[in-house]
Structure formats: structure tokens, C-alpha cells
Enzyme design. Structure first.
Site, PDB file in Angstrom:
ATOM      1  N   ASP A  22       0.832  -1.216   0.000  1.00  0.00           N
ATOM      2  CA  ASP A  22       0.000   0.000   0.000  1.00  0.00           C
ATOM      3  C   ASP A  22       0.864   1.262   0.000  1.00  0.00           C
ATOM      4  O   ASP A  22       1.951   1.277   0.578  1.00  0.00           O
ATOM      5  CB  ASP A  22      -0.923  -0.025   1.233  1.00  0.00           C
ATOM      6  CG  ASP A  22      -2.120   0.889   1.058  1.00  0.00           C
ATOM      7  OD1 ASP A  22      -2.330   1.400  -0.064  1.00  0.00           O
ATOM      8  OD2 ASP A  22      -2.844   1.095   2.048  1.00  0.00           O
ATOM      9  N   ASN A  24       1.338   3.291  -3.003  1.00  0.00           N
ATOM     10  CA  ASN A  24       1.889   3.651  -4.321  1.00  0.00           C
ATOM     11  C   ASN A  24       1.412   5.035  -4.759  1.00  0.00           C
ATOM     12  O   ASN A  24       2.194   5.841  -5.269  1.00  0.00           O
ATOM     13  CB  ASN A  24       1.442   2.646  -5.393  1.00  0.00           C
ATOM     14  CG  ASN A  24       2.065   1.283  -5.205  1.00  0.00           C
ATOM     15  OD1 ASN A  24       2.964   1.121  -4.390  1.00  0.00           O
ATOM     16  ND2 ASN A  24       1.586   0.305  -5.957  1.00  0.00           N
ATOM     17  N   ASN A  70     -11.080  -2.481  -5.490  1.00  0.00           N
ATOM     18  CA  ASN A  70     -10.271  -1.551  -6.286  1.00  0.00           C
ATOM     19  C   ASN A  70     -10.883  -1.216  -7.654  1.00  0.00           C
ATOM     20  O   ASN A  70     -10.453  -0.264  -8.311  1.00  0.00           O
ATOM     21  CB  ASN A  70      -8.842  -2.076  -6.467  1.00  0.00           C
ATOM     22  CG  ASN A  70      -7.990  -1.992  -5.220  1.00  0.00           C
ATOM     23  OD1 ASN A  70      -7.090  -2.802  -5.003  1.00  0.00           O
ATOM     24  ND2 ASN A  70      -8.244  -0.999  -4.365  1.00  0.00           N
TER      25      ASN A  70
HETATM   26  C1  IPE Z   1      -5.469  -2.722  -0.266  1.00  0.00           C
HETATM   27  O1  IPE Z   1      -5.110  -1.406  -0.448  1.00  0.00           O
HETATM   28  C2  IPE Z   1      -5.455  -3.446  -1.577  1.00  0.00           C
HETATM   29  C3  IPE Z   1      -4.153  -3.611  -2.194  1.00  0.00           C
HETATM   30  C4  IPE Z   1      -3.006  -3.264  -1.694  1.00  0.00           C
HETATM   31  C5  IPE Z   1      -4.174  -4.257  -3.463  1.00  0.00           C
HETATM   32  P1  IPE Z   1      -6.198  -0.257  -0.610  1.00  0.00           P
HETATM   33  O2  IPE Z   1      -5.441   1.011  -0.753  1.00  0.00           O
HETATM   34  O3  IPE Z   1      -7.146  -0.591  -1.698  1.00  0.00           O
HETATM   35  O4  IPE Z   1      -6.966  -0.337   0.782  1.00  0.00           O
HETATM   36  P2  IPE Z   1      -7.810   0.746   1.565  1.00  0.00           P
HETATM   37  O5  IPE Z   1      -8.789   1.330   0.588  1.00  0.00           O
HETATM   38  O6  IPE Z   1      -6.847   1.780   2.039  1.00  0.00           O
HETATM   39  O7  IPE Z   1      -8.431   0.001   2.685  1.00  0.00           O
HETATM   40  C1  IPE Z   2      -1.552   0.101  -3.391  1.00  0.00           C
HETATM   41  O1  IPE Z   2      -1.284   1.451  -3.463  1.00  0.00           O
HETATM   42  C2  IPE Z   2      -1.713  -0.528  -4.753  1.00  0.00           C
HETATM   43  C3  IPE Z   2      -3.089  -0.907  -5.093  1.00  0.00           C
HETATM   44  C4  IPE Z   2      -4.113  -0.872  -4.302  1.00  0.00           C
HETATM   45  C5  IPE Z   2      -3.305  -1.355  -6.460  1.00  0.00           C
HETATM   46  P1  IPE Z   2      -2.446   2.496  -3.507  1.00  0.00           P
HETATM   47  O2  IPE Z   2      -2.796   2.765  -4.944  1.00  0.00           O
HETATM   48  O3  IPE Z   2      -3.578   2.081  -2.661  1.00  0.00           O
HETATM   49  O4  IPE Z   2      -1.755   3.791  -2.903  1.00  0.00           O
HETATM   50  P2  IPE Z   2      -2.400   4.842  -1.920  1.00  0.00           P
HETATM   51  O5  IPE Z   2      -2.933   4.094  -0.754  1.00  0.00           O
HETATM   52  O6  IPE Z   2      -3.492   5.528  -2.688  1.00  0.00           O
HETATM   53  O7  IPE Z   2      -1.283   5.758  -1.561  1.00  0.00           O
HETATM   54 MG    MG Z   3      -4.022   2.385  -0.720  1.00  0.00          MG
END
Ligand code: IPE
Ligand code: IPE
Ligand code: MG
Length: 248
Positions: A22, A24, A70
Site C-alpha cells: 500500500d 503507491n 479496487n
Molecule cells: C489494499 O489497499 C489493496 C491492495 C493493496 C491491493 P487499498 O489502498 O485498496 O486499501 P484501503 O482502501 O486503504 O483500505
Molecule cells: C496500493 O497502493 C496498490 C493498489 C491498491 C493497487 P495504492 O494505490 O492504494 O496507494 P495509496 O494508498 O493511494 O497511496
Molecule cells: Mg491504498
């Protein structure tokens, strides 16, 4: 090849590690870059972590790449991720196979683009007998969906007269989960400071040790991983028992 840091006990290396990759998006935004730049960098972090796990004797790594929730992100981001998964798989498969990586995908794969499904099936088949490390990627994965599906399948067997409801036990339920007979994770690592499971491996992580770090996923390097393992090795895994009985 990186060798195991001297302050880690090789006897207490976790067998199976799960990661919620998480942060990115925040990594990219903080640099004035589009979110997708963070996903690209995050893929490179995962590749390095896989290699490090293999070098340090970890036998299984499961990474959460895309949740059932997602899909609610902007279509451009979802499209980018689907293309990224496919591109990476095409580009990295030969090398991973050569290094003895067994690749699995878990999640509702039928909901993914057909060309991605084809690549996934091909990679799973090709690497099935590899032994160096079992690398599982959760894509379109949601634990509630997984458990609900297992319930439905078992209910159908009962309805067809093929299964006696009284014989349903934990190990049978487990067989119907996407993870099948893979042992549960010993350690979960979630980056970016969030302290929740976000629908990941809810059943499987009943006794998993959890490690949360503020580091954003693209910055999660070998040293950060080393710190996670140090924390894990200090834990006392009691599994509901009394410590003195366990060590006796
Ligand atoms: C969890 O991260 C899913 C992945 C890392 C693929 P999210 O960024 O989607 O989770 P929430 O929304 O913060 O709970
Ligand atoms: C995790 O990083 C990757 C996926 C869920 C695909 P995020 O895209 O959730 O990054 P943040 O949480 O918005 O920073
Ligand atoms: Mg995230």
C-alpha cells in the site's frame, strides 16, 4: 544474491509472508507524479522483495495486488494496472521460471480481461513444479467473496447428496478457499501506515503476526524488510496456549 543478515536467526525465518503493498499513489503524489508512476515503481519493489525472500530462505510470498473493491477507482488507473500485470507477466515469466519460482494467482480471475487470464493460466501451468519459492499474487481478490464462494460450493455438494453437512470441518472449508492447502502466512506486512486488512486473507490470517510500517510501498527496500523480520523474530507465537507448555 544477498545473504541473510547476521542478526536474523535462520531457524526462525517465517515460512510464508503476506504483503499488502500500500502507498503507491501517495508515493507518486508526493513527488508530483501521476499515481500510475507509483504503481510502476511498486512493481519493481515487489520484484526485488521476491528475490530477497528467495535468497533468505522464505518459501512462500503472497502479495495483494488488486482487491475486489479496487474496481471503484478511476477507470484509467484500473486499466493501467491490468495492463501492467499483463506486461510484467510477459516480461518476467521466463526469468522467474528459470529461478525456480512457482507462480499462482488467487482471486476471482474470471472477472479479469481475457488476455490477462490467458497469461496467468499459462504462467501457473508452466511453473507448477518449481520449488525455490511459491509466489502468489492476489488479483481481484476479496476474502469475503472467497469465503462466500466456498460456502456456496459446499452447500451445492450437500444439496446434491454428495456431502454430509455434519462432516464439514475447518480443513474442508480451507480446501475450498483460493489458497487451497497452502499453509497460512506466518507474517503479514502492510506498508503506508494503514492498519487494516482491507479484505485480505481474513480466514488464513487468524494466527498471523502483523507488522505495520509507515514506509510507502515503493520505498520498502531490503533494509525495511530486514526490520520487519527482526520484529517478527521477537514475537512470541502462543496460538492460544500458555508459553511454558509450548517451550517445554
Ligand atoms: C489494499 O489497499 C489493496 C491492495 C493493496 C491491493 P487499498 O489502498 O485498496 O486499501 P484501503 O482502501 O486503504 O483500505
Ligand atoms: C496500493 O497502493 C496498490 C493498489 C491498491 C493497487 P495504492 O494505490 O492504494 O496507494 P495509496 O494508498 O493511494 O497511496
Ligand atoms: Mg491504498
Amino acid at each position: 544474491m544477498t545473504s541473510l543478515p547476521a542478526d536474523l536467526n535462520p531457524q526462525k525465518i517465517p515460512h510464508h509472508i503476506a504483503v499488502i503493498m500500500d502507498g503507491n499513489g501517495r508515493w507518486a503524489t508526493s513527488r508530483g507524479l501521476p499515481r500510475i508512476a507509483g504503481h510502476r515503481q511498486g512493481a519493481s519493489t515487489l520484484k526485488k522483495l521476491l528475490r530477497c525472500c528467495k535468497d533468505w530462505g522464505i518459501k512462500a510470498l503472497t502479495a495483494y495486488a488488486f482487491s475486489t473493491e479496487n474496481w471503484q477507482r478511476p477507470i484509467e488507473e484500473v486499466d493501467f494496472l491490468m495492463h501492467l500485470f499483463e506486461r510484467l507477466l510477459r516480461r518476467e515469466l521466463a526469468q522467474m521460471h528459470q529461478e525456480g519460482v512457482r507462480i499462482s494467482f488467487i482471486g476471482d480471475l474470471s472477472g479479469l480481461p481475457p488476455s490477462l487470464q490467458t497469461e496467468m493460466e499459462h504462467s501457473m501451468k508452466q511453473t507448477l513444479n518449481n520449488q525455490a519459492i511459491h509466489f502468489t499474487i492476489a488479483v481481484n481478490y476479496g476474502s469475503r467473496h472467497e469465503i462466500t464462494k466456498a460456502c456456496r460450493q459446499l452447500a451445492q455438494l450437500v444439496q446434491q447428496g454428495k456431502l454430509d453437512a455434519a462432516t464439514i470441518n475447518e480443513s474442508l472449508v480451507e480446501k475450498y478457499l483460493h489458497t487451497g492447502e497452502t499453509p497460512a502466512p506466518d507474517l503479514l506486512i502492510r506498508t503506508s501506515g494503514e492498519m487494516r486488512l482491507s479484505n485480505f486473507l481474513l480466514w488464513q490470517m487468524a494466527y498471523t503476526e502483523m507488522y505495520f510500517t509507515d514506509i510507502l510501498w515503493p520505498d520498502f527496500d531490503t533494509e525495511a524488510f530486514h526490520q520487519a523480520l527482526l520484529s517478527y523474530q521477537k514475537r512470541d507465537r502462543r496460538f492460544g496456549q500458555v508459553k511454558t507448555f509450548l517451550s517445554a
